[in-house]
Design an enzyme around this catalytic site. Structure first.
Site, PDB file in Angstrom:
ATOM      1  N   SER A   1       0.825  -1.208   0.000  1.00  0.00           N
ATOM      2  CA  SER A   1       0.000   0.000   0.000  1.00  0.00           C
ATOM      3  C   SER A   1       0.857   1.254   0.000  1.00  0.00           C
ATOM      4  CB  SER A   1      -0.968   0.004   1.179  1.00  0.00           C
ATOM      5  OG  SER A   1      -0.330  -0.349   2.353  1.00  0.00           O
TER       6      SER A   1
ATOM      7  N   HIS B   1      -3.556  -3.728  -5.558  1.00  0.00           N
ATOM      8  CA  HIS B   1      -3.761  -3.214  -4.201  1.00  0.00           C
ATOM      9  C   HIS B   1      -5.214  -3.353  -3.766  1.00  0.00           C
ATOM     10  CE1 HIS B   1      -3.717   0.398  -1.258  1.00  0.00           C
ATOM     11  NE2 HIS B   1      -3.407  -0.714  -0.630  1.00  0.00           N
TER      12      HIS B   1
ATOM     13  N   GLU C   1      -6.762  -1.185  -6.695  1.00  0.00           N
ATOM     14  CA  GLU C   1      -5.924  -0.282  -7.491  1.00  0.00           C
ATOM     15  C   GLU C   1      -4.909  -1.138  -8.266  1.00  0.00           C
ATOM     16  OE1 GLU C   1      -5.873   3.742  -4.682  1.00  0.00           O
ATOM     17  OE2 GLU C   1      -4.234   2.322  -4.483  1.00  0.00           O
TER      18      GLU C   1
ATOM     19  N   ASN D   1      -4.778   6.407  -0.787  1.00  0.00           N
ATOM     20  CA  ASN D   1      -4.004   6.844   0.375  1.00  0.00           C
ATOM     21  C   ASN D   1      -3.413   8.237   0.206  1.00  0.00           C
ATOM     22  OD1 ASN D   1      -4.514   4.790   2.131  1.00  0.00           O
ATOM     23  ND2 ASN D   1      -2.771   3.546   1.489  1.00  0.00           N
TER      24      ASN D   1
HETATM   25  P1  NAI Z   1       0.090  -9.306   8.117  1.00  0.00           P
HETATM   26  O1  NAI Z   1       1.174  -8.957   9.073  1.00  0.00           O
HETATM   27  O2  NAI Z   1      -1.270  -9.591   8.628  1.00  0.00           O
HETATM   28  O3  NAI Z   1       0.558 -10.547   7.216  1.00  0.00           O
HETATM   29  C1  NAI Z   1       1.808 -10.664   6.619  1.00  0.00           C
HETATM   30  C2  NAI Z   1       2.159 -12.142   6.554  1.00  0.00           C
HETATM   31  O4  NAI Z   1       3.289 -12.294   5.709  1.00  0.00           O
HETATM   32  C3  NAI Z   1       2.522 -12.739   7.902  1.00  0.00           C
HETATM   33  O5  NAI Z   1       1.721 -13.883   8.131  1.00  0.00           O
HETATM   34  C4  NAI Z   1       4.000 -13.089   7.776  1.00  0.00           C
HETATM   35  O6  NAI Z   1       4.356 -14.251   8.468  1.00  0.00           O
HETATM   36  C5  NAI Z   1       4.131 -13.288   6.287  1.00  0.00           C
HETATM   37  N1  NAI Z   1       5.470 -13.108   5.762  1.00  0.00           N
HETATM   38  C6  NAI Z   1       6.376 -12.150   6.083  1.00  0.00           C
HETATM   39  N2  NAI Z   1       7.463 -12.278   5.306  1.00  0.00           N
HETATM   40  C7  NAI Z   1       7.243 -13.328   4.481  1.00  0.00           C
HETATM   41  C8  NAI Z   1       7.965 -13.918   3.419  1.00  0.00           C
HETATM   42  N3  NAI Z   1       9.167 -13.463   3.064  1.00  0.00           N
HETATM   43  N4  NAI Z   1       7.435 -14.963   2.764  1.00  0.00           N
HETATM   44  C9  NAI Z   1       6.222 -15.445   3.099  1.00  0.00           C
HETATM   45  N5  NAI Z   1       5.484 -14.920   4.091  1.00  0.00           N
HETATM   46  C10 NAI Z   1       5.985 -13.860   4.756  1.00  0.00           C
HETATM   47  O7  NAI Z   1       0.074  -8.102   7.073  1.00  0.00           O
HETATM   48  P2  NAI Z   1      -1.143  -7.599   6.151  1.00  0.00           P
HETATM   49  O8  NAI Z   1      -1.910  -6.568   6.884  1.00  0.00           O
HETATM   50  O9  NAI Z   1      -1.862  -8.772   5.604  1.00  0.00           O
HETATM   51  O10 NAI Z   1      -0.351  -6.841   4.996  1.00  0.00           O
HETATM   52  C11 NAI Z   1       0.335  -7.540   3.985  1.00  0.00           C
HETATM   53  C12 NAI Z   1       0.664  -6.572   2.860  1.00  0.00           C
HETATM   54  O11 NAI Z   1      -0.546  -5.973   2.391  1.00  0.00           O
HETATM   55  C13 NAI Z   1       1.575  -5.423   3.243  1.00  0.00           C
HETATM   56  O12 NAI Z   1       2.376  -5.093   2.147  1.00  0.00           O
HETATM   57  C14 NAI Z   1       0.602  -4.298   3.539  1.00  0.00           C
HETATM   58  O13 NAI Z   1       1.152  -3.020   3.393  1.00  0.00           O
HETATM   59  C15 NAI Z   1      -0.447  -4.556   2.463  1.00  0.00           C
HETATM   60  N6  NAI Z   1      -1.775  -4.013   2.742  1.00  0.00           N
HETATM   61  C16 NAI Z   1      -2.307  -4.057   4.012  1.00  0.00           C
HETATM   62  C17 NAI Z   1      -3.575  -3.549   4.250  1.00  0.00           C
HETATM   63  C18 NAI Z   1      -4.166  -3.597   5.617  1.00  0.00           C
HETATM   64  O14 NAI Z   1      -5.126  -2.844   5.876  1.00  0.00           O
HETATM   65  N7  NAI Z   1      -3.679  -4.424   6.510  1.00  0.00           N
HETATM   66  C19 NAI Z   1      -4.394  -2.960   3.163  1.00  0.00           C
HETATM   67  C20 NAI Z   1      -3.778  -3.057   1.860  1.00  0.00           C
HETATM   68  C21 NAI Z   1      -2.498  -3.524   1.683  1.00  0.00           C
END
Ligand code: NAI
Length: 510
Positions: free
Chosen positions: A125, A146, A158, A196
C-alpha cells in the site's frame, strides 16, 4: 485497453497469509482458481486456510453462497510450504511484510522459478512498485494489485503500474480483478497511489481544525457525518485505523513527496502516538474506550425561538432546501429573487451566507454587514440533520440567535464553531477535490477513477471531483484561494486543473 482475464483454470499463488493474503486467497478461490497459499511463519498458511474455509461455510449458512460454491472454493485452497511449489502459478500475489528489501528478495527468488508468462503482483500500500521492480530482470511483468481491507468485502482494487510495468500486464490484472467481482482502477506508482494520497486531507483538515480550537472532536465528527454525509467522522475513523498506522501512512506520503506541506503530519497525532493513545486497540485515542468512560457528545445549540422575519434569497440548492424544510412549519417566508451580496437568507438582523473560505469576521469587515453568519457545506441541505455555522466577531448576539432559531426551525441541529476560514465540511471537501484534481493533473489516474476509488476504497458519499462539480468549480477555487490568503501557506495552493477548469468554464471531468 481491454484484455481478457486470466482463465479460472489457472493457478494463483498468494505469498503471505496474514489479513490481506487470506482475503485475497478467498476471493481467488471463489473465482474458480486453484490457490496456493504460502507463509514463512510456521502454521500460518494452514490456519489461514482453515479460517477461510470456516468463513466460506458461514457465508453458505447465511445464504450468501451456495453450499456447492463454498465447498468447491474450499477444496481449491492448497497449502504450499516452499517457493518451488509455486512454479506452475500463472499469477503470484505478494502480501508479505511491508518492507522493500523483503519484497524485492521474494520476487527475485520467484522470478527464477516461475514460467516466462507468469504475472507478479504486489499488494503493497505504500512502497513504490517501480522500486520493487528495480530488483527484477523483467520488471515489466510486475504490477501493484492493491486490495483494501477487508479484501473480500471492499470492492476497490488499485492496479498500480511502475515505470517498467507492461501496459498489457496491467490490463490483464484489471480484467482479472473485474472477473473476480471487484471494481479495478488504474494508477501510476506515485506516493499513496490514489486512495491513500487523496484521503490525506480528510484527516489533515480535521486535525488542523482541532489544533485551531474550531470545535471539539465529537462536534467535528458529528458535523462531518451528519452534515457532510461521511460514514465516519475523521477522529473516530483515525481511532479505528489506529494512530500508529494512520500517522505512518501520512508520514510516508509526506516524506515521499519531499515534505510537501500539503501532507505535513500533525503534532496532535504525533503526541497521541507518543503517549500510547493508539485508538480503539489501546483503549484510548481521541475518545476513551475504557469500561465506564464518559461518552462525549457533540456540542449542539440549545433551542431558540424564531421571532424574526425571514426572507430567503435566490433559488440556490440551499435556499430551495430551506424553503422545503420550512414549508410545513408555519413560518411566514418572503422569497426574494436574489440578493446583491450573495446572502441566502435574512432573518431579523442576521445575514446568512454559505462559507466561501473567508472567516465570517473578515467577510463582515469587507462587506460592512456586521451581522454575518456563515453556513458550512452539507452533502444534501434537504436531508442533513446537522449544520455547522460561524458568526463574525462583529455579529450581535440577537442576530446570531435569530440565525440559529431559523436553522432549528428548519429541523437542523446547529453546531456553532469558532470562526475559522472555510468551516469544516467545505474546507475538507475543497481540499479533497484539490488533491483529486492534482492526482489527475499529474497523470496518476483518470478523473472517473479517482471518484470511484474514493467512493469504493474509503466509502466517501460522493467522489471528490463530482462533489466539486456540484458545489461549483469556481466556488471550490474561491474557497481554496481564501484559505491561501488566510493562512499564507503553500498547503492550500490551488491545483492547476481547478484553475484551468474555471478559466475554461468547464468541469473537472472534461
Ligand atoms: P500481516 O502482518 O497480517 O501478514 C503478513 C504475513 O506475511 C505474515 O503472516 C508473515 O508471516 C508473512 N510473511 C512475512 N514475510 C514473508 C515472506 N518473506 N514470505 C512469506 N510470508 C511472509 O500483514 P497484512 O496486513 O496482511 O499486509 C500484507 C501486505 O498488504 C503489506 O504489504 C501491507 O502493506 C499490504 N496491505 C495491508 C492492508 C491492511 O489494511 N492491513 C491494506 C492493503 C495492503
Amino acid at each position: 485497453m481491454s484484455a481478457t482475464p486470466l482463465p479460472s483454470s489457472s493457478t494463483v499463488a498468494v505469498i503471505g497469509a496474514g489479513a490481506m493474503g487470506s482475503g485475497i486467497a478467498q476471493i481467488a478461490a471463489l473465482a474458480g482458481h486453484e490457490v496456493l497459499l504460502l507463509d514463512t511463519r510456521d502454521g500460518a498458511a494452514a490456519s489461514a486456510i482453515n479460517a477461510i474455509q470456516s468463513q466460506l461455510t458461514k457465508l453458505a449458512d447465511k445464504g450468501r453462497l451456495t453450499p456447492e460454491a463454498a465447498q468447491s472454493a474450499s477444496a481449491r485452497l492448497c497449502l504450499a510450504t516452499s517457493l518451488p511449489e509455486l512454479t506452475h502459478a500463472a499469477l503470484l500475489i505478494e502480501a508479505i511484510v511491508e518492507d522493500l528489501a523483503a519484497k524485492q528478495s521474494l520476487f527475485v527468488a520467484l522470478e527464477t522459478l516461475v514460467s516466462d508468462t507468469a504475472i507478479l503482483a504486489t499488494n503493497t500500500s505504500s512502497i513504490s512498485v517501480t522500486a520493487i521492480g528495480a530488483a527484477l530482470k523483467r520488471p515489466e511483468r510486475l504490477a501493484g494489485l492493491h486490495f483494501f481491507n477487508p479484501a473480500p468485502l471492499m470492492p476497490l482494487v488499485e492496479i498500480v503500474s511502475g515505470i517498467g510495468t507492461d501496459t498489457a500486464i496491467a490490463a490483464t490484472l484489471f480484467a482479472t480483478a473485474k472477473a473476480w467481482g471487484k471494481t479495478p482502477v488504474h494508477a501510476r506508482s506515485t506516493p499513496g497511489f490514489i486512495v491513500n494520497r487523496v484521503a490525506r486531507p480528510y484527516y489533515a483538515e480535521a486535525l488542523r481544525l482541532l489544533q485551531e480550537g474550531a470545535a471539539d472532536v465529537a462536534t467535528l465528527d458529528a458535523v462531518m457525518r451528519e452534515a457532510g454525509g461521511f460514514r465516519m467522522g475523521p477522529f473516530e475513523l483515525m481511532d479505528l485505523i489506529g494512530h500508529d498506522v494512520n500517522f505512518a501512512v501520512t508520514r510516508s506520503v509526506w516524506t515521499a513527496f519531499f515534505h510537501d506541506t500539503r501532507f505535513t503530519p500533525s503534532l496532535i497525532q504525533q503526541e497521541l502516538l507518543e503517549g500510547g493513545f493508539l485508538g480503539r486497540k489501546s483503549g484510548r485515542g481521541f475518545y476513551d474506550y475504557r469500561e465506564g468512560a464518559d461518552k462525549v457528545v457533540a456540542a449542539t445549540e440549545a433551542p431558540r425561538v424564531l421571532n424574526a422575519a425571514v426572507t430567503l434569497h435566490g433559488n440556490s440548492e440551499v435556499t430551495a432546501a430551506l424553503a422545503t424544510r420550512l414549508s410545513n412549519t408555519n413560518t411566514p417566508l418572503v422569497s426574494d429573487a436574489h440578493s446583491s451580496d450573495g446572502r441566502i437568507a435574512t432573518v431579523g438582523d442576521a445575514a446568512i451566507f454559505i462559507t466561501d473560505g473567508r472567516s465570517a469576521t473578515q467577510r463582515a469587515a469587507e462587506s460592512g454587514v456586521r451581522n454575518t453568519v456563515l453556513l458550512d457545506l452539507a452533502f444534501d441541505y434537504g436531508s442533513a440533520s446537522r449544520i455547522a455555522i460561524s458568526c463574525a466577531q462583529q455579529c450581535a448576539p440577537s442576530a446570531r440567535d435569530s440565525a440559529i432559531a431559523l436553522l432549528q426551525t428548519a429541523g437542523l441541529q446547529v453546531s456553532l464553531m469558532k470562526d475559522v476560514p472555510g468551516l469544516a465540511v467545505m474546507r475538507t471537501v475543497a481540499m479533497l477535490a484539490n488533491e483529486a484534481a492534482d492526482a489527475v493533473n499529474q497523470g496518476v489516474c483518470s478523473a472517473a477513477d479517482v471518484d470511484s476509488a474514493m467512493r469504493l476504497g474509503v466509502n466517501y458519499p460522493r467522489g471528490p471531483l463530482a462533489w466539486a462539480a456540484q458545489i461549483g468549480t469556481e466556488t471550490v477555487r474561491d474557497v481554496l484561494q481564501n484559505l491561501v490568503h488566510s493562512y499564507g501557506e503553500d498547503r492550500y495552493r490551488i491545483s492547476p486543473r481547478i484553475q484551468q477548469a474555471c478559466y475554461a468554464g468547464g468541469g473537472l471531468h472534461d
